[in-house]
Design a protein around this motif. Structure first.
Motif, PDB file in Angstrom:
ATOM      1  N   ALA A 196       0.837  -1.202   0.000  1.00  0.00           N
ATOM      2  CA  ALA A 196       0.000   0.000   0.000  1.00  0.00           C
ATOM      3  C   ALA A 196       0.873   1.254   0.000  1.00  0.00           C
ATOM      4  N   GLY A 197       1.924   1.259   0.808  1.00  0.00           N
ATOM      5  CA  GLY A 197       2.830   2.407   0.852  1.00  0.00           C
ATOM      6  C   GLY A 197       3.562   2.606  -0.464  1.00  0.00           C
ATOM      7  N   TYR A 198       3.898   1.523  -1.124  1.00  0.00           N
ATOM      8  CA  TYR A 198       4.580   1.566  -2.425  1.00  0.00           C
ATOM      9  C   TYR A 198       3.686   2.245  -3.462  1.00  0.00           C
ATOM     10  N   ILE A 199       2.426   1.834  -3.519  1.00  0.00           N
ATOM     11  CA  ILE A 199       1.487   2.443  -4.473  1.00  0.00           C
ATOM     12  C   ILE A 199       1.234   3.899  -4.099  1.00  0.00           C
ATOM     13  N   GLU A 200       1.080   4.166  -2.818  1.00  0.00           N
ATOM     14  CA  GLU A 200       0.835   5.537  -2.362  1.00  0.00           C
ATOM     15  C   GLU A 200       1.985   6.455  -2.762  1.00  0.00           C
ATOM     16  N   ALA A 201       3.210   5.987  -2.618  1.00  0.00           N
ATOM     17  CA  ALA A 201       4.375   6.803  -2.990  1.00  0.00           C
ATOM     18  C   ALA A 201       4.364   7.118  -4.481  1.00  0.00           C
ATOM     19  N   ILE A 202       3.976   6.165  -5.287  1.00  0.00           N
ATOM     20  CA  ILE A 202       3.909   6.389  -6.738  1.00  0.00           C
ATOM     21  C   ILE A 202       2.835   7.433  -7.055  1.00  0.00           C
ATOM     22  N   LEU A 203       1.683   7.320  -6.401  1.00  0.00           N
ATOM     23  CA  LEU A 203       0.576   8.240  -6.670  1.00  0.00           C
ATOM     24  C   LEU A 203       0.856   9.659  -6.187  1.00  0.00           C
ATOM     25  N   GLU A 204       1.775   9.807  -5.244  1.00  0.00           N
ATOM     26  CA  GLU A 204       2.081  11.131  -4.704  1.00  0.00           C
ATOM     27  C   GLU A 204       3.229  11.828  -5.431  1.00  0.00           C
ATOM     28  N   GLU A 205       3.800  11.195  -6.444  1.00  0.00           N
ATOM     29  CA  GLU A 205       4.883  11.812  -7.213  1.00  0.00           C
ATOM     30  C   GLU A 205       4.428  13.144  -7.794  1.00  0.00           C
ATOM     31  N   ASP A 223       5.872  14.756 -10.350  1.00  0.00           N
ATOM     32  CA  ASP A 223       6.012  14.691 -11.798  1.00  0.00           C
ATOM     33  C   ASP A 223       5.955  13.220 -12.217  1.00  0.00           C
ATOM     34  N   PRO A 224       4.748  12.620 -12.144  1.00  0.00           N
ATOM     35  CA  PRO A 224       4.658  11.170 -12.367  1.00  0.00           C
ATOM     36  C   PRO A 224       4.917  10.754 -13.803  1.00  0.00           C
ATOM     37  N   GLU A 225       5.508   9.592 -13.941  1.00  0.00           N
ATOM     38  CA  GLU A 225       5.694   8.978 -15.244  1.00  0.00           C
ATOM     39  C   GLU A 225       4.555   7.979 -15.411  1.00  0.00           C
ATOM     40  N   PRO A 226       3.789   8.054 -16.496  1.00  0.00           N
ATOM     41  CA  PRO A 226       2.623   7.182 -16.661  1.00  0.00           C
ATOM     42  C   PRO A 226       2.919   5.694 -16.505  1.00  0.00           C
ATOM     43  N   GLU A 227       4.048   5.240 -17.009  1.00  0.00           N
ATOM     44  CA  GLU A 227       4.367   3.816 -16.930  1.00  0.00           C
ATOM     45  C   GLU A 227       4.768   3.380 -15.523  1.00  0.00           C
ATOM     46  N   LYS A 256       1.754   1.815 -13.704  1.00  0.00           N
ATOM     47  CA  LYS A 256       1.485   0.490 -14.269  1.00  0.00           C
ATOM     48  C   LYS A 256       2.495  -0.527 -13.740  1.00  0.00           C
ATOM     49  N   MET A 257       3.755  -0.159 -13.705  1.00  0.00           N
ATOM     50  CA  MET A 257       4.791  -1.053 -13.208  1.00  0.00           C
ATOM     51  C   MET A 257       4.577  -1.359 -11.727  1.00  0.00           C
ATOM     52  N   ALA A 258       4.252  -0.349 -10.943  1.00  0.00           N
ATOM     53  CA  ALA A 258       4.033  -0.550  -9.510  1.00  0.00           C
ATOM     54  C   ALA A 258       2.849  -1.481  -9.263  1.00  0.00           C
ATOM     55  N   LEU A 259       1.754  -1.257  -9.979  1.00  0.00           N
ATOM     56  CA  LEU A 259       0.580  -2.110  -9.815  1.00  0.00           C
ATOM     57  C   LEU A 259       0.877  -3.540 -10.266  1.00  0.00           C
ATOM     58  N   SER A 260       1.663  -3.693 -11.306  1.00  0.00           N
ATOM     59  CA  SER A 260       2.051  -5.032 -11.765  1.00  0.00           C
ATOM     60  C   SER A 260       2.882  -5.745 -10.710  1.00  0.00           C
ATOM     61  N   ASN A 261       3.809  -5.020 -10.102  1.00  0.00           N
ATOM     62  CA  ASN A 261       4.634  -5.607  -9.053  1.00  0.00           C
ATOM     63  C   ASN A 261       3.792  -6.036  -7.857  1.00  0.00           C
ATOM     64  N   VAL A 262       2.850  -5.188  -7.455  1.00  0.00           N
ATOM     65  CA  VAL A 262       1.975  -5.517  -6.326  1.00  0.00           C
ATOM     66  C   VAL A 262       1.096  -6.713  -6.676  1.00  0.00           C
ATOM     67  N   ALA A 263       0.589  -6.747  -7.893  1.00  0.00           N
ATOM     68  CA  ALA A 263      -0.236  -7.882  -8.315  1.00  0.00           C
ATOM     69  C   ALA A 263       0.574  -9.177  -8.284  1.00  0.00           C
ATOM     70  N   ARG A 271      -3.720  -9.849 -13.562  1.00  0.00           N
ATOM     71  CA  ARG A 271      -2.652  -9.008 -14.120  1.00  0.00           C
ATOM     72  C   ARG A 271      -2.992  -8.571 -15.539  1.00  0.00           C
ATOM     73  N   GLU A 272      -3.640  -9.436 -16.311  1.00  0.00           N
ATOM     74  CA  GLU A 272      -4.033  -9.079 -17.681  1.00  0.00           C
ATOM     75  C   GLU A 272      -5.087  -7.970 -17.699  1.00  0.00           C
ATOM     76  N   LYS A 273      -5.914  -7.899 -16.680  1.00  0.00           N
ATOM     77  CA  LYS A 273      -6.947  -6.861 -16.597  1.00  0.00           C
ATOM     78  C   LYS A 273      -6.347  -5.475 -16.365  1.00  0.00           C
ATOM     79  N   LEU A 274      -5.124  -5.423 -15.890  1.00  0.00           N
ATOM     80  CA  LEU A 274      -4.503  -4.141 -15.570  1.00  0.00           C
ATOM     81  C   LEU A 274      -4.407  -3.232 -16.792  1.00  0.00           C
ATOM     82  N   ASP A 275      -3.976  -3.750 -17.939  1.00  0.00           N
ATOM     83  CA  ASP A 275      -3.878  -2.929 -19.151  1.00  0.00           C
ATOM     84  C   ASP A 275      -5.236  -2.347 -19.524  1.00  0.00           C
ATOM     85  N   GLU A 276      -6.260  -3.175 -19.478  1.00  0.00           N
ATOM     86  CA  GLU A 276      -7.611  -2.717 -19.798  1.00  0.00           C
ATOM     87  C   GLU A 276      -8.054  -1.645 -18.811  1.00  0.00           C
TER      88      GLU A 276
END
Length: 116
Positions: free
Chosen positions: A22-31, A33-37, A40-47, A64-69
């Motif tokens: 949860a903290g990993y995803i939160e840190a990504i969302l709080e960037e 100047d976020p990079e779009p990918e 996606k990479m963080a959510l893939s890692n958590v999944a 994991r396949e649903k993530l792209d959609e």
């Protein structure tokens, strides 16, 4: 010379702890100047990490396949679907009020939350 653990394996082992994930995803969302990918990479890692313990291998693969959609959606439905996607991993999507220091430089905490 001792061998080191590859970073990806190290990361996945830590992400098996839902609080760390949860903290990993939160840190990504709080960037700022976020990079779009990066999301996606963080959510893939958590999944990958949490899917192993919360789902069968087949369910984890489909999840994991649903993530792209999910990330390609552009309307408000996407946020609800992300909440559902995270819930399947044992996480929840929460919005909180940003903590700001007041004029006396003391930290004020507001625990208002909305959970999807």
């Amino acid at each position: 010379m001792p061998k080191s653990l590859p970073y990806h394996d190290f990361l996945i082992s830590h992400l098996k702890d839902p609080s760390y994930a949860a903290g990993y995803i939160e840190a990504i969302l709080e960037e700022e100047d976020p990079e779009p990918e990066l999301l996606k990479m963080a959510l893939s890692n958590v999944a990958e990490a949490l899917g192993e313990q919360n789902m069968t291998p087949e369910q984890a693969k489909v999840h994991r396949e649903k993530l792209d959609e999910l990330l390609s959606q552009s309307n408000s439905e996407a946020i609800y679907n992300l909440g559902t996607w995270l819930n399947a991993l044992g996480l929840k999507l929460t919005v909180t009020v940003v903590e700001k220091a007041d004029d006396s430089n003391t930290d004020s905490v507001n625990n208002s939350e909305i959970t999807v």
